[in-house]
Design a protein around this motif. Structure first.
Motif, PDB file in Angstrom:
ATOM      1  N   ILE A  24       0.829  -1.214   0.000  1.00  0.00           N
ATOM      2  CA  ILE A  24       0.000   0.000   0.000  1.00  0.00           C
ATOM      3  C   ILE A  24       0.861   1.261   0.000  1.00  0.00           C
ATOM      4  O   ILE A  24       0.609   2.195  -0.754  1.00  0.00           O
ATOM      5  CB  ILE A  24      -0.961  -0.006   1.203  1.00  0.00           C
ATOM      6  CG1 ILE A  24      -2.015  -1.094   1.017  1.00  0.00           C
ATOM      7  CG2 ILE A  24      -1.625   1.354   1.389  1.00  0.00           C
ATOM      8  CD1 ILE A  24      -2.902  -1.318   2.220  1.00  0.00           C
ATOM      9  N   SER A  25       1.909   1.296   0.841  1.00  0.00           N
ATOM     10  CA  SER A  25       2.638   2.549   1.033  1.00  0.00           C
ATOM     11  C   SER A  25       3.996   2.606   0.341  1.00  0.00           C
ATOM     12  O   SER A  25       4.524   3.692   0.150  1.00  0.00           O
ATOM     13  CB  SER A  25       2.855   2.790   2.532  1.00  0.00           C
ATOM     14  OG  SER A  25       3.770   1.838   3.039  1.00  0.00           O
ATOM     15  N   HIS A  26       4.590   1.470   0.013  1.00  0.00           N
ATOM     16  CA  HIS A  26       5.939   1.400  -0.569  1.00  0.00           C
ATOM     17  C   HIS A  26       6.972   2.118   0.310  1.00  0.00           C
ATOM     18  O   HIS A  26       7.904   2.736  -0.202  1.00  0.00           O
ATOM     19  CB  HIS A  26       5.968   1.986  -1.984  1.00  0.00           C
ATOM     20  CG  HIS A  26       5.079   1.266  -2.931  1.00  0.00           C
ATOM     21  ND1 HIS A  26       5.333  -0.016  -3.346  1.00  0.00           N
ATOM     22  CD2 HIS A  26       3.928   1.636  -3.540  1.00  0.00           C
ATOM     23  CE1 HIS A  26       4.391  -0.398  -4.179  1.00  0.00           C
ATOM     24  NE2 HIS A  26       3.513   0.583  -4.309  1.00  0.00           N
ATOM     25  N   SER A  27       6.791   1.999   1.616  1.00  0.00           N
ATOM     26  CA  SER A  27       7.689   2.652   2.550  1.00  0.00           C
ATOM     27  C   SER A  27       8.168   1.641   3.598  1.00  0.00           C
ATOM     28  O   SER A  27       7.353   1.060   4.319  1.00  0.00           O
ATOM     29  CB  SER A  27       6.968   3.812   3.250  1.00  0.00           C
ATOM     30  OG  SER A  27       7.747   4.305   4.309  1.00  0.00           O
ATOM     31  N   ILE A  28       9.473   1.451   3.657  1.00  0.00           N
ATOM     32  CA  ILE A  28      10.038   0.529   4.635  1.00  0.00           C
ATOM     33  C   ILE A  28       9.827   1.061   6.052  1.00  0.00           C
ATOM     34  O   ILE A  28       9.565   0.290   6.986  1.00  0.00           O
ATOM     35  CB  ILE A  28      11.541   0.299   4.351  1.00  0.00           C
ATOM     36  CG1 ILE A  28      11.742  -0.372   2.998  1.00  0.00           C
ATOM     37  CG2 ILE A  28      12.178  -0.520   5.458  1.00  0.00           C
ATOM     38  CD1 ILE A  28      11.136  -1.753   2.900  1.00  0.00           C
ATOM     39  N   ARG A  29       9.929   2.365   6.236  1.00  0.00           N
ATOM     40  CA  ARG A  29       9.730   2.966   7.555  1.00  0.00           C
ATOM     41  C   ARG A  29       8.328   2.659   8.086  1.00  0.00           C
ATOM     42  O   ARG A  29       8.160   2.271   9.237  1.00  0.00           O
ATOM     43  CB  ARG A  29       9.942   4.469   7.490  1.00  0.00           C
ATOM     44  CG  ARG A  29       9.698   5.146   8.832  1.00  0.00           C
ATOM     45  CD  ARG A  29       9.925   6.615   8.763  1.00  0.00           C
ATOM     46  NE  ARG A  29      11.369   6.824   8.851  1.00  0.00           N
ATOM     47  CZ  ARG A  29      11.970   7.956   8.576  1.00  0.00           C
ATOM     48  NH1 ARG A  29      11.261   8.981   8.164  1.00  0.00           N
ATOM     49  NH2 ARG A  29      13.256   8.075   8.697  1.00  0.00           N
ATOM     50  N   ARG A  30       7.312   2.797   7.253  1.00  0.00           N
ATOM     51  CA  ARG A  30       5.939   2.484   7.673  1.00  0.00           C
ATOM     52  C   ARG A  30       5.769   0.995   7.946  1.00  0.00           C
ATOM     53  O   ARG A  30       5.031   0.606   8.843  1.00  0.00           O
ATOM     54  CB  ARG A  30       4.939   2.937   6.625  1.00  0.00           C
ATOM     55  CG  ARG A  30       4.757   4.422   6.612  1.00  0.00           C
ATOM     56  CD  ARG A  30       3.638   4.831   5.712  1.00  0.00           C
ATOM     57  NE  ARG A  30       3.553   6.280   5.691  1.00  0.00           N
ATOM     58  CZ  ARG A  30       2.677   6.942   4.980  1.00  0.00           C
ATOM     59  NH1 ARG A  30       1.833   6.296   4.218  1.00  0.00           N
ATOM     60  NH2 ARG A  30       2.667   8.254   5.018  1.00  0.00           N
ATOM     61  N   VAL A  31       6.451   0.169   7.181  1.00  0.00           N
ATOM     62  CA  VAL A  31       6.392  -1.280   7.413  1.00  0.00           C
ATOM     63  C   VAL A  31       6.948  -1.609   8.795  1.00  0.00           C
ATOM     64  O   VAL A  31       6.346  -2.375   9.552  1.00  0.00           O
ATOM     65  CB  VAL A  31       7.163  -2.054   6.314  1.00  0.00           C
ATOM     66  CG1 VAL A  31       7.332  -3.514   6.696  1.00  0.00           C
ATOM     67  CG2 VAL A  31       6.459  -1.928   4.985  1.00  0.00           C
ATOM     68  N   ILE A  32       8.084  -1.031   9.138  1.00  0.00           N
ATOM     69  CA  ILE A  32       8.708  -1.303  10.435  1.00  0.00           C
ATOM     70  C   ILE A  32       7.813  -0.815  11.571  1.00  0.00           C
ATOM     71  O   ILE A  32       7.577  -1.539  12.548  1.00  0.00           O
ATOM     72  CB  ILE A  32      10.108  -0.657  10.507  1.00  0.00           C
ATOM     73  CG1 ILE A  32      11.046  -1.367   9.520  1.00  0.00           C
ATOM     74  CG2 ILE A  32      10.657  -0.696  11.920  1.00  0.00           C
ATOM     75  CD1 ILE A  32      12.373  -0.677   9.330  1.00  0.00           C
ATOM     76  N   ILE A  33       7.287   0.382  11.456  1.00  0.00           N
ATOM     77  CA  ILE A  33       6.424   0.943  12.504  1.00  0.00           C
ATOM     78  C   ILE A  33       5.146   0.123  12.648  1.00  0.00           C
ATOM     79  O   ILE A  33       4.732  -0.223  13.763  1.00  0.00           O
ATOM     80  CB  ILE A  33       6.121   2.424  12.207  1.00  0.00           C
ATOM     81  CG1 ILE A  33       7.389   3.255  12.368  1.00  0.00           C
ATOM     82  CG2 ILE A  33       5.008   2.941  13.122  1.00  0.00           C
ATOM     83  CD1 ILE A  33       7.258   4.670  11.884  1.00  0.00           C
ATOM     84  N   ALA A  34       4.528  -0.222  11.525  1.00  0.00           N
ATOM     85  CA  ALA A  34       3.286  -1.006  11.580  1.00  0.00           C
ATOM     86  C   ALA A  34       3.535  -2.406  12.137  1.00  0.00           C
ATOM     87  O   ALA A  34       2.728  -2.931  12.913  1.00  0.00           O
ATOM     88  CB  ALA A  34       2.664  -1.098  10.189  1.00  0.00           C
ATOM     89  N   THR A  35       4.646  -3.014  11.775  1.00  0.00           N
ATOM     90  CA  THR A  35       4.959  -4.349  12.256  1.00  0.00           C
ATOM     91  C   THR A  35       5.235  -4.337  13.759  1.00  0.00           C
ATOM     92  O   THR A  35       4.753  -5.209  14.496  1.00  0.00           O
ATOM     93  CB  THR A  35       6.166  -4.936  11.501  1.00  0.00           C
ATOM     94  OG1 THR A  35       5.865  -4.932  10.093  1.00  0.00           O
ATOM     95  CG2 THR A  35       6.466  -6.341  11.942  1.00  0.00           C
ATOM     96  N   LEU A  36       5.982  -3.359  14.226  1.00  0.00           N
ATOM     97  CA  LEU A  36       6.241  -3.250  15.668  1.00  0.00           C
ATOM     98  C   LEU A  36       4.953  -2.977  16.446  1.00  0.00           C
ATOM     99  O   LEU A  36       4.732  -3.540  17.513  1.00  0.00           O
ATOM    100  CB  LEU A  36       7.274  -2.165  15.944  1.00  0.00           C
ATOM    101  CG  LEU A  36       8.700  -2.487  15.502  1.00  0.00           C
ATOM    102  CD1 LEU A  36       9.608  -1.281  15.730  1.00  0.00           C
ATOM    103  CD2 LEU A  36       9.235  -3.709  16.215  1.00  0.00           C
ATOM    104  N   GLY A  37       4.118  -2.123  15.900  1.00  0.00           N
ATOM    105  CA  GLY A  37       2.836  -1.833  16.547  1.00  0.00           C
ATOM    106  C   GLY A  37       1.937  -3.052  16.599  1.00  0.00           C
ATOM    107  O   GLY A  37       1.303  -3.332  17.624  1.00  0.00           O
ATOM    108  N   THR A  38       1.880  -3.790  15.515  1.00  0.00           N
ATOM    109  CA  THR A  38       1.065  -5.005  15.475  1.00  0.00           C
ATOM    110  C   THR A  38       1.607  -6.053  16.439  1.00  0.00           C
ATOM    111  O   THR A  38       0.842  -6.716  17.143  1.00  0.00           O
ATOM    112  CB  THR A  38       1.018  -5.574  14.048  1.00  0.00           C
ATOM    113  OG1 THR A  38       0.523  -4.564  13.163  1.00  0.00           O
ATOM    114  CG2 THR A  38       0.127  -6.792  13.972  1.00  0.00           C
ATOM    115  N   ALA A  39       2.930  -6.203  16.483  1.00  0.00           N
ATOM    116  CA  ALA A  39       3.535  -7.177  17.404  1.00  0.00           C
ATOM    117  C   ALA A  39       3.223  -6.809  18.853  1.00  0.00           C
ATOM    118  O   ALA A  39       2.877  -7.680  19.658  1.00  0.00           O
ATOM    119  CB  ALA A  39       5.047  -7.233  17.182  1.00  0.00           C
TER     120      ALA A  39
END
Length: 77
Positions: A24-39
């Motif tokens: 959706i975002s093509h952003s590694i930074r958003r992937v890391i933040i979303a993954t940490l938040g989900t975890a």
């Protein structure tokens, strides 16, 4: 739920979430933040479910002890 199953489900959910966010975002930074938040959210939910199970077991044990004490008390009446 056994820990092995929980760990596999956690990994599957985190990978699927990371892939979805990246597509959706093509952003590694958003992937890391979303993954940490989900975890974090999933671990809090797991901890809360363990606390709920411990609390229910405590309530059941207390109810059984109260019933056995009432039975002993009625035997002597």
């Amino acid at each position: 739920m056994p820990f092995r199953i929980f760990r596999r489900v956690l990994q599957l959910v985190l990978c699927a979430n990371a892939l979805r966010v990246y597509l959706i975002s093509h952003s590694i930074r958003r992937v890391i933040i979303a993954t940490l938040g989900t975890a974090l959210l999933l671990q809090v939910a797991y901890f809360a479910s363990v606390l709920l199970l411990v609390w229910r077991a405590w309530c059941n044990r207390r109810a059984v002890e109260g019933t056995s004490q009432r039975r002993r008390g009625s035997d002597y009446s």
